[in-house]
Design an enzyme around this catalytic site. Sequence first.
Site, short mmCIF file in Angstrom:
data_model
loop_
_atom_site.label_atom_id
_atom_site.label_comp_id
_atom_site.label_asym_id
_atom_site.label_seq_id
_atom_site.Cartn_x
_atom_site.Cartn_y
_atom_site.Cartn_z
N GLY A 179 35.59 38.15 31.80
CA GLY A 179 36.41 37.44 30.82
C GLY A 179 35.80 37.48 29.42
O GLY A 179 36.51 37.59 28.42
N ASP A 180 34.48 37.40 29.36
CA ASP A 180 33.80 37.45 28.06
C ASP A 180 33.95 38.84 27.43
O ASP A 180 34.11 38.98 26.21
CB ASP A 180 32.32 37.08 28.20
CG ASP A 180 32.14 35.70 28.82
OD1 ASP A 180 33.01 34.82 28.60
OD2 ASP A 180 31.14 35.49 29.54
N GLY B 291 44.93 42.38 35.37
CA GLY B 291 44.73 42.71 33.97
C GLY B 291 44.96 41.54 33.04
O GLY B 291 44.59 40.41 33.34
N GLY C 194 42.52 38.65 36.31
CA GLY C 194 41.70 39.36 37.30
C GLY C 194 42.18 40.79 37.49
O GLY C 194 42.34 41.53 36.52
N ALA C 195 42.44 41.17 38.75
CA ALA C 195 42.84 42.54 39.07
C ALA C 195 44.19 42.92 38.45
O ALA C 195 44.52 44.10 38.32
CB ALA C 195 42.91 42.72 40.59
#
Lengths: 304, 304
Positions: free
Chosen positions: B247-248, B221, B218-219
């Site tokens: 995520g993709d 990285g 997430g935030a």
Amino acid sequence: MILTVTLNTALDLTYRVPALTPHTTHRVTDVVERPGGKGLNVARVLAALGHETVVTGFAGGPTGEVLRALLTPLPVRDALVPTAGATRRTVAVADRATGDTTQFNEPGPHICPAEWAAFLDSYETLLGQADAVALCGSLPPGIHVGAYAELIRRSRAAGVPVLLDTSGEPLRRGIAARPDLIKPNADELAQLTGAREPLRATRDARRRGAHAVAASLGADGVLAATPDGTWQATPPAPVRGNPTGAGDSAVAGLLSGLVEDLPWPQRLARAVALATATVLAPAAGEFDAGAYEELLPRVQVATA
Amino acid sequence: MILTVTLNTALDLTYRVPALTPHTTHRVTDVVERPGGKGLNVARVLAALGHETVVTGFAGGPTGEVLRALLTPLPVRDALVPTAGATRRTVAVADRATGDTTQFNEPGPHICPAEWAAFLDSYETLLGQADAVALCGSLPPGIHVGAYAELIRRSRAAGVPVLLDTSGEPLRRGIAARPDLIKPNADELAQLTGAREPLRATRDARRRGAHAVAASLGADGVLAATPDGTWQATPPAPVRGNPTGAGDSAVAGLLSGLVEDLPWPQRLARAVALATATVLAPAAGEFDAGAYEELLPRVQVATA
């Protein structure tokens, strides 16, 4: 035959989930697809009562094709008119534990003037074969708000009795064209007349132009103000279940009673028995035929 | 070309509503239909980065036809294999005010053994033209839980690098077949390894068989444990937006970097910049190309 009109048909999806939690992801355990829209529900019940039934309105796009394929095995004749846009979906998310339902209704395809003209041509032809017509549900985008009034005038000109089951401005405009019968629920009636008290509101709706008004009041049954008198029909006992489609079953009861020329108290008893048997059925929008037979003689009809 | 596999493709519907209130009826003001499933999202981003991209997996029924029609104008080649059942829908209900999303995922069609065999034949042929392959998302009903392991073994036998992005038992089984790269998120990683601490869990996942592990946090990285070293790549600043598809986009960044034979720090910077630019894009699953160019040189990559 009896004609039912559903201008905004729908592919009804029912999703079963363990429980709805806003702003999370749900794995749907069970998906059911049904042909939907009020007039299609009414037609299914009419056919189950033994009436030859024809459905019209619009269908289009891939969802419209699925809807028509789902109609094929049913004992109703498909006279839906093609539209370029795609038939809307509705999604009913049912909690597995409680059965409580959260509903999402797409707006429906935009109907262009040429499609509306094609519908009117088809409607005129179908009226020539119809013993009665039911105009059901919301209007799709592109259809003018006075559309039901126009369909009512044409029915009356053709001498075909017409029932209107809609809400809001289409109902208000429709009533002014003097339909034979309207079937609002308590909210629709209050919105139309400004009166909360059902008897007063029902009589007020008649004064606005409807020849007869049969208001569906949930567990309190049906209250009808007609040229022959005013009656309330109530179920023998409160029932628990899924009320989806109960109003449509009541419409089928009223319309079949009209075509069979039954006296008003018998029409109302049939409407209440069908609506109650719909609440009792396990599948939304179906009615329990055994419960209907058992309930019919036990519905109370009293002068109101 | 790069091949992406989406065994459980989906027709993604996004419904905008004023606000979700459980057990009430919602009028959907806005409907968007997109071709969905993780591998399709990855392919769109790869194509936008200039890579020749082919999508495979299954599609069937009326929803599958709509999905394929929506793919036609996109710069990806459709090599989806037909299935008798209907491609699933997913419904994302977005609150207009907050953008918060409530997701409903249908299970998908049952894939029969003959369809799986037809897919494997097609997969072998496509591998012969592929520079890399991404195996993405959940397995539809009927596909055995070791399916990804089988596809990884075939990729490795063909000498084609393979990335696996799935969860649960298919991930566990897949790792044992020694994929070149997996891209779990924090939850998937913890579920796989039992370890909550990302560095420890990432290294543990490598020991289970993956040649490299790039965990999306997430935030925070992406944290990658590879044969060449361990790095964490972090966005220059926290961003607000819709994380759907981030995520993709990270998978597309990693895979394009692999095919271009970039050093790991550059692959990770690309993955983080793409994921962040996806969060910033107004439409779910799209990435903001301007934001990507601007973010790319500002992603921090440090040895972990």
